[in-house]
Design an enzyme around this catalytic site. Structure first.
Site, short mmCIF file in Angstrom:
data_model
loop_
_atom_site.label_atom_id
_atom_site.label_comp_id
_atom_site.label_asym_id
_atom_site.label_seq_id
_atom_site.Cartn_x
_atom_site.Cartn_y
_atom_site.Cartn_z
N TRP A 150 0.98 -1.09 0.10
CA TRP A 150 0.12 -0.07 0.13
C TRP A 150 0.95 1.26 -0.05
O TRP A 150 0.55 2.27 -0.61
CB TRP A 150 -1.10 0.09 1.18
N ASP A 172 -1.73 6.60 6.50
CA ASP A 172 -2.98 5.88 5.79
C ASP A 172 -3.20 4.80 6.70
O ASP A 172 -2.53 3.71 6.89
CB ASP A 172 -2.43 5.27 4.30
N LYS A 190 -12.69 -1.67 6.41
CA LYS A 190 -11.72 -2.47 7.10
C LYS A 190 -12.46 -2.37 8.57
O LYS A 190 -12.92 -3.25 8.98
CB LYS A 190 -10.32 -2.07 7.00
#
Ligand code: PLP
Length: 361
Positions: A102, A172, A196
């Site tokens: 990511w 993030d 999530k």
């Protein structure tokens, strides 16, 4: 009805009481004779849902008043672009830490807007640890420092918050937000996709210190401009109202659980149970991440004999343990154990892993 323990990395399991409340309110939200899905986002009813969700989030996370909370669309990936567009503030370079897939994507996108200085990367060692802060090649003139506290795919997590002094810190937090208390004032900006640990897909939360807002690059799309979102209370256009409402129900559920401090204790214990089952298996199961950097939220592991993988997944599903397949980049197994995964679900997985090993070890 037969609900499984759902170990999906995202969209992930939601707390069952939240789904039950949503079901109860589905056709008639609090006497309005309609579903939240059918309401105008500008009406009094939805405005109160939206405001309550923000107030509850601020309370749970201890968000100071000089931070704005934005409910944006486009997923966490849209912030890979929105962050440089809003935070460069006349500068031309930003610092990034590369610790997994990511952060690597965030770097790739940021390169379209500025010079990216990768202060440290663990790519060469397959993203199995967090690089020591003392070795980072930080640029004091960077517009910001970006990092990914929890790398969802490989299950590697920072056990510390980088100290950047004058350079704003951007995180993030898609797969670790709300898993434990944090000190918001250490951050310039936090963003997190909802699917999530917050709610259903469709929202990305942005928590930004107010002095960082209002400096977007010319050419920034209106919907990516934090100032526009702030001025319009995240309703410049139609927001994903139902996701917003469900996220609000999750925040209320978190309060009923005793808040983040209480969830953190359970989350750490859940993770420890799973890692110890892996480590005590004498190599039958294997997690490659250096122990102090192992994620509390995403636990990937391999079976020593790769041929057992499909059987493991099939038998797990038959035992009510779903979505354990590892990320398509990586293969293997991955158990995502966000807030909504009850400890009983982890216990059931550990029991299954021992039993599977006894039968096939
Ligand atoms: C899932 C995830 C993303 C991507 O989220 P989207 O909402 O699908 O764009 C980005 N970063 C991290 C850390 C993630 O876990």
């Amino acid at each position: 009805m037969n609900r499984v323990f759902n170990f999906s990395a995202g969209p992930a399991a939601l707390p069952q009481p939240v789904l039950e409340q949503a079901q109860h309110e589905m056709l008639d939200w609090q006497g309005r004779g309609m579903s939240v899905m059918e309401m105008s986002h500008r009406g009094e009813a939805f405005m109160s849902i939206a405001a309550q969700a923000e107030a509850d989030l601020r309370e749970i996370m201890g968000i100071p008043s000089n931070y704005k909370v934005l409910f944006m669309q486009g997923g966490a990936s849209s912030q890979f672009a929105a962050v440089p567009m809003n935070l460069l503030r006349g500068k031309h370079t930003a610092d990034y830490v590369e610790t997994g897939d990511w952060s690597s994507k965030a770097i790739h996108e940021a390169k379209r807007y500025c010079d990216v200085n990768v202060v440290a990367s663990t790519k060469a060692s397959h993203y199995t640890h967090i690089p020591a802060f003392i070795d980072w090649d930080l640029n004091p003139r960077a517009a910001y420092l970006h990092y990914t506290p929890n790398e969802t795919i490989r299950g590697v997590e920072f056990p510390f918050v980088p100290e950047t002094k004058t350079v704003p810190l951007v995180a993030d937090m898609s797969s670790t937000i709300l898993s434990r208390p944090i000190n918001i004032s250490q951050f310039g900006l936090i963003y997190a996709g909802a699917q999530k640990n917050i709610g259903p897909a469709g929202l990305v939360l942005v928590i930004a210190r107010d002095d960082l807002i209002g400096h977007s690059l010319s050419g920034t799309p209106t919907l990516y401009d934090y100032k526009v979102l702030v001025d319009n209370k995240s309703m410049y256009n139609t927001p994903p109202t139902y996701t917003w409402y469900l996220s609000g129900l999750v925040f209320q559920w978190i309060k009923r659980q005793g808040g983040l401090a209480s969830l953190a204790i359970t989350n750490e214990r859940k993770a420890k149970k799973l890692y110890s089952a892996i480590d005590m298996s004498q190599g039958f199961y294997r997690n490659p991440v250096t122990p102090q950097y192992r994620s509390w939220m995403n636990v990937p592991f391999m079976l020593a004999d790769k041929r057992h993988e499909t059987l493991f997944l099939d038998e797990a599903l038959a035992a009510g343990l779903a979505n354990l397949k590892g990320h398509r980049f990586l293969g293997g197994i991955r158990a995502s154990i966000y807030n909504a995964m009850p400890e009983m679900g982890v216990d059931a997985l550990v029991y299954f892993m021992r039993d599977f090993m006894q039968r096939h070890g």
